[in-house]
Design a protein around this motif. Structure first.
Motif, PDB file in Angstrom:
ATOM      1  N   THR A 449     -39.825  69.399  33.934  1.00  0.00           N
ATOM      2  CA  THR A 449     -39.343  70.277  32.867  1.00  0.00           C
ATOM      3  C   THR A 449     -37.829  70.198  32.748  1.00  0.00           C
ATOM      4  O   THR A 449     -37.280  70.130  31.640  1.00  0.00           O
ATOM      5  CB  THR A 449     -39.779  71.727  33.133  1.00  0.00           C
ATOM      6  OG1 THR A 449     -41.201  71.777  33.319  1.00  0.00           O
ATOM      7  CG2 THR A 449     -39.412  72.633  31.967  1.00  0.00           C
ATOM      8  N   MET A 452     -36.759  66.920  31.093  1.00  0.00           N
ATOM      9  CA  MET A 452     -36.886  66.913  29.636  1.00  0.00           C
ATOM     10  C   MET A 452     -35.785  67.729  28.971  1.00  0.00           C
ATOM     11  O   MET A 452     -35.261  67.355  27.922  1.00  0.00           O
ATOM     12  CB  MET A 452     -38.261  67.440  29.226  1.00  0.00           C
ATOM     13  CG  MET A 452     -39.408  66.521  29.592  1.00  0.00           C
ATOM     14  SD  MET A 452     -40.959  66.999  28.805  1.00  0.00           S
ATOM     15  CE  MET A 452     -41.225  68.617  29.513  1.00  0.00           C
ATOM     16  N   SER A 599     -40.327  64.970  20.249  1.00  0.00           N
ATOM     17  CA  SER A 599     -40.366  65.447  21.625  1.00  0.00           C
ATOM     18  C   SER A 599     -40.304  64.285  22.607  1.00  0.00           C
ATOM     19  O   SER A 599     -40.705  63.157  22.299  1.00  0.00           O
ATOM     20  CB  SER A 599     -41.655  66.246  21.848  1.00  0.00           C
ATOM     21  OG  SER A 599     -41.896  66.456  23.213  1.00  0.00           O
ATOM     22  N   GLN A 601     -42.199  63.925  24.881  1.00  0.00           N
ATOM     23  CA  GLN A 601     -43.568  63.556  25.207  1.00  0.00           C
ATOM     24  C   GLN A 601     -43.996  62.321  24.423  1.00  0.00           C
ATOM     25  O   GLN A 601     -45.041  61.736  24.697  1.00  0.00           O
ATOM     26  CB  GLN A 601     -44.518  64.717  24.902  1.00  0.00           C
ATOM     27  CG  GLN A 601     -44.325  65.897  25.846  1.00  0.00           C
ATOM     28  CD  GLN A 601     -45.163  67.080  25.442  1.00  0.00           C
ATOM     29  OE1 GLN A 601     -45.202  67.466  24.282  1.00  0.00           O
ATOM     30  NE2 GLN A 601     -45.840  67.680  26.392  1.00  0.00           N
ATOM     31  N   TYR A 661     -40.791  72.288  24.383  1.00  0.00           N
ATOM     32  CA  TYR A 661     -41.150  72.226  25.795  1.00  0.00           C
ATOM     33  C   TYR A 661     -41.612  73.574  26.320  1.00  0.00           C
ATOM     34  O   TYR A 661     -41.796  73.749  27.520  1.00  0.00           O
ATOM     35  CB  TYR A 661     -39.943  71.734  26.613  1.00  0.00           C
ATOM     36  CG  TYR A 661     -39.294  70.517  26.010  1.00  0.00           C
ATOM     37  CD1 TYR A 661     -40.019  69.343  25.835  1.00  0.00           C
ATOM     38  CD2 TYR A 661     -37.968  70.546  25.589  1.00  0.00           C
ATOM     39  CE1 TYR A 661     -39.442  68.233  25.260  1.00  0.00           C
ATOM     40  CE2 TYR A 661     -37.379  69.428  25.014  1.00  0.00           C
ATOM     41  CZ  TYR A 661     -38.123  68.276  24.849  1.00  0.00           C
ATOM     42  OH  TYR A 661     -37.555  67.178  24.275  1.00  0.00           O
ATOM     43  N   GLU A 664     -44.869  73.451  28.344  1.00  0.00           N
ATOM     44  CA  GLU A 664     -44.689  72.953  29.714  1.00  0.00           C
ATOM     45  C   GLU A 664     -43.979  73.992  30.580  1.00  0.00           C
ATOM     46  O   GLU A 664     -44.283  74.154  31.761  1.00  0.00           O
ATOM     47  CB  GLU A 664     -43.896  71.648  29.708  1.00  0.00           C
ATOM     48  CG  GLU A 664     -44.688  70.427  29.282  1.00  0.00           C
ATOM     49  CD  GLU A 664     -44.972  70.407  27.798  1.00  0.00           C
ATOM     50  OE1 GLU A 664     -44.170  70.982  27.033  1.00  0.00           O
ATOM     51  OE2 GLU A 664     -46.000  69.834  27.403  1.00  0.00           O
TER      52      GLU A 664
END
Length: 793
Positions: A449, A452, A599, A601, A661, A664
């Motif tokens: 986390t 990111m 993102s 991701q 995020y 997450e």
């Protein structure tokens, strides 16, 4: 007899109040954590299952292949759904759903509705969204008809009946007629809407060519098939379907589509294509494992503490057997006492669940349950678990202690044997294996986390205020007005901002071989200052400039990824490449360095930028760090003066981007909290074993003290065995944790590498926790007068 058992049980609980409190609280905490996770898992698994026809509903998705890329889309072309319904007898109905952001006005009441959709007339027939007013067969059949949720209807009309009344939508002020009111859509639906506009508004009036548009991919599409039809029967037929309807078009534009069906109930948790399916089945698996682990730890803890306490009652067992108590009666007494304790823990866990459920809902970011008692089956499961733990914990003392010979027990010659010691040590090792695995998982989730959040994004998102103008004709006047305000450093216009989504456009760009290569590329419409406003870096060429008149009509800026798929090994080579896109032709004037406009991701994908002023509906305002509230108030004042019909909506880009995020982060926070609970319960288990071990070794400790052993030596003696268990647990937990967390990280396009120090840190924490826990009893035993220990032994 039963009454006597209860009386004895309660008397023993009260006599050892501290011990009972630890035992009951440990089990109660474990049951509470397990129950809350059970509610969460059940809620996530319940998504979209309230529809009676859900087994026969599929979402139609598409793979789009061009010479440049292969896209996995969550929606097919506009024309697909109506033609599927028309050409396949297996399909009863087809519904397209277009997600919308709409400006909605009712006289002086105006809102930016970000949770609006447009849908085909069969929407309320296919899905079980309850209509409170209106005919489900016709409610959104006519253009400009609209259905409001109960809450939205009250927002605009109060207690007045909204049926037949009108609302103005979009900047153009189209007048819609309210034809129905629906119940608010349940939380556990991946289709979310506060208002449903008839899709015929677009297909029969605003753009009558949409129903035959085979190259425009926008609305989601769902089909309802006959009850005896499976997707394996339909999917193979889609290739011929596309060839019949748009084969020539696909070959002409070099864009080849393939259609697939996703079971409706799988969209939220199992789909990898997005489209509001933001659940994650891996998170569900991990939380289920955590719940199992916590309940297992609580059970082990309860058994260990019950066992340690039962040994102290060996003489009581001997006396009872001497005066005639049978083995079965003693076994029933111990099992009964254990069940009573577990039921007390169950009752406390219910109370704790009631107290902590609102906090848990807030941490999860959704209402997973309106109340603990809303689901009787979950309460029954929790009671069954606590009852099973009680029986299991009572079986050991019931059958082991009740089998002791009374003469040996009364002489003090009782022992639970090597098997009992191995069992208890095995249980504690299991506890700490789980706890260390959870510590490792927590460390990895936190670092992912944090990775990111702190990853270099390739653009600036600090102190940027984003305003939505809906491409108002007065947006330039507003932009010019706020640029003069103190506190405003700069402004720029665009169709989107990083993290805010983008349009995709069929494009043809000259590749290294000199041919126009087709691709479906992300497209941002921007102004001359956009690149500098977001501090995007140029890899080659230049950005847009007012000094070049053709930049507004014939220029394009691409990112490095676009240059790469066109075959250019160096961004400089792409400068001057010709392009065709949405009716415009020109050449590439610049290549910007790749930046994360989606993102982390997702991988960075090819994207393009062009100037087209009438498509810019956002203003990005760079503001100074001082007097932020005053600056925003000044901007709002200008907004009210120049754009009085628009609602003043704004957000800060850094907060908006970080919102991606939040799922997450919530997962990480929940995981951390439950890991802490698991460790706490494990410590109670270790405390129980330490108490038992100290009790068993009182005479040895007394002898060692008489012979001159110091407090430190006694503590080291008692702690050594437990540290061995922790080391064994660490060796078992490390590969298990690595496997699970590596699997979890596989969902991220950009992820951390699992480092050795994460395991080392977890091991050190586990040892420190174990030492602190064991030292309590070890120090307590080492300072006792040895004469007293030897006399009592």
């Amino acid at each position: 007899m039963f009454k006597n058992y209860i009386k004895i049980a309660l008397r023993n609980l009260w006599r050892r109040r501290g011990f009972s409190l630890i035992n009951i609280s440990g089990l109660a905490i474990g049951l509470t954590a397990g129950f809350l996770i059970l509610l969460y898992v059940n809620f996530e698994l319940s998504y979209d299952r309230f529809h009676t026809k859900s087994d026969n509903i599929y979402r139609v998705v598409a793979d789009l292949k061009t010479p440049s890329d292969h896209l996995q889309l969550s929606q097919p072309a506009w024309a697909v759904a109506p033609h599927l319904e028309e050409q396949f007898s297996e399909i009863e109905s087809a519904v397209r759903i277009l997600n919308m952001n709409m400006l909605v006005r009712n006289d002086e009441i105006k809102f930016k509705e970000s949770n609006a959709i447009a849908a085909d007339p069969a929407f309320f027939e296919v899905f079980d969204f309850k209509l409170l007013q209106g005919d489900l067969n016709t409610v959104i059949k006519e253009p400009y008809s609209i259905v409001l949720s109960k809450t939205t209807a009250h927002k605009y009309f109060g207690d007045e009946n909204p049926i037949g009344q009108s609302l103005k939508i979009t900047e153009d002020g189209y007048i819609t007629k309210i034809t129905g009111v629906m119940e608010d859509i349940p939380e556990n639906s991946h289709i979310r809407a506060d208002m449903v506009l008839s899709l015929t508004t677009f297909t029969e009036d605003l753009d009558k060519e949409l129903n035959t548009a085979w190259g425009n991919y926008d609305p989601a599409a769902y089909i309802l098939v006959n009850s005896n039809v499976k997707k394996e029967q339909l999917e193979p037929k889609f290739e011929d379907f596309l060839e019949r309807n748009c084969g020539e078009e696909m070959r002409e534009f070099q864009m080849f589509a393939t259609l697939f069906l996703e079971p409706f109930e799988d969209v939220y948790l199992h789909s990898t294509r997005g489209g509001k399916g933001d659940g994650n089945i891996n998170n569900i698996y991990i939380f289920s494992i955590v719940a199992l682990f916590i309940l297992l730890i609580a059970s082990i803890n309860f058994i260990n503490l019950t066992t340690a306490r039962s040994v102290e009652r060996a003489k009581e067992v001997g006396v009872r057997k001497v005066i005639g108590a049978e083995k079965g009666q003693l076994a029933l007494q111990f099992v009964g006492e254990s069940i009573i304790i577990s039921i007390i823990a169950f009752i406390i866990s219910i109370v704790l669940s009631v107290v902590f459920l609102p906090l848990f809902n807030a941490a999860a970011g959704k209402i997973i349950s309106s109340g603990v008692f809303s689901s009787g089956i979950n309460i029954l499961i929790l009671f069954s678990i606590s009852l099973s733990i009680g029986i299991l914990a009572g079986l050991y003392p019931a059958f082991v202690l009740s089998s002791f010979r009374p003469v040996s027990v009364l002489k003090g010659n009782f022992s639970t044997g090597t098997q009992g010691t191995i069992l208890r040590k095995g249980l504690v090792t299991t506890q700490f294996t789980i706890s260390i695995a959870l510590i490792i998982g927590t460390i990895i989730i936190y670092n992912q986390t944090n990775f990111m959040r702190n990853q270099e994004l390739g653009f600036s998102k600090e102190q940027l205020l984003i305003l939505e103008t809906n491409a108002s004709p007065k947006q330039l006047a507003f932009q010019n007005a706020i640029e003069k305000l103190p506190g405003v450093k700069s402004t720029s216009l665009g169709s989107s901002v990083p993290g805010g989504g983008n349009s995709n456009a069929y494009s043809e760009i000259e590749n290294k071989a000199g041919e126009l290569q087709a691709a479906n590329l992300a497209l941002y419409f921007v102004d001359y200052d956009y690149i500098s406003q977001f501090e995007l870096e140029l890899a080659a060429g230049r950005g847009f400039s007012k000094e070049f008149a053709t930049d507004s009509t014939e220029a394009m800026v691409i990112n490095e990824e676009t240059a790469k798929i066109m075959g250019y090994s160096n961004p400089e080579e792409a400068i001057g490449a010709k392009f065709k896109q949405w009716g415009r032709e020109g050449q590439v004037i610049g290549v910007i360095k790749d930046f994360h406009f989606r993102s982390l991701q997702q991988n960075i994908s090819p994207m393009t930028m062009r100037i087209e002023s009438d498509r810019n509906d956002l203003i990005a305002v760079k503001i100074a760090g001082q007097n932020i509230k005053q600056t925003i108030a000044s901007i709002e004042s200008q907004w009210s003066s120049i754009l009085p019909t628009e609602p003043f909506d704004y957000y800060f880009l850094d907060e908006f981007f970080d919102e991606q995020y939040r799922t997450e982060e919530r997962f990480g926070d929940l995981f951390l909290n439950f890991a802490i609970l698991a460790i706490l319960i494990s410590c109670l288990g270790l405390l129980g074993l330490a108490a038992y071990s100290t009790l068993q070794r009182k005479r040895e400790i007394g002898v060692r003290k008489v012979l001159g052993a110091s407090v430190t030596e006694v503590v080291r003696l008692l702690s050594k065995d437990f540290l061995k268990l922790v080391v064994i647990a660490f060796l078992i937990a490390s590969p298990i944790a690595w496997f699970i967390m590596d699997y979890w990280l596989s969902d991220f396009a950009y992820r951390i590498t699992i480092q050795w120090w994460m395991f080392g840190l977890a091991g050190v924490l586990a040892i420190v926790i174990a030492l602190l826990t064991v030292s309590f009893h070890a120090i307590k035993a080492s300072v006792v007068n040895p004469v007293k220990s030897l006399r009592t032994e």
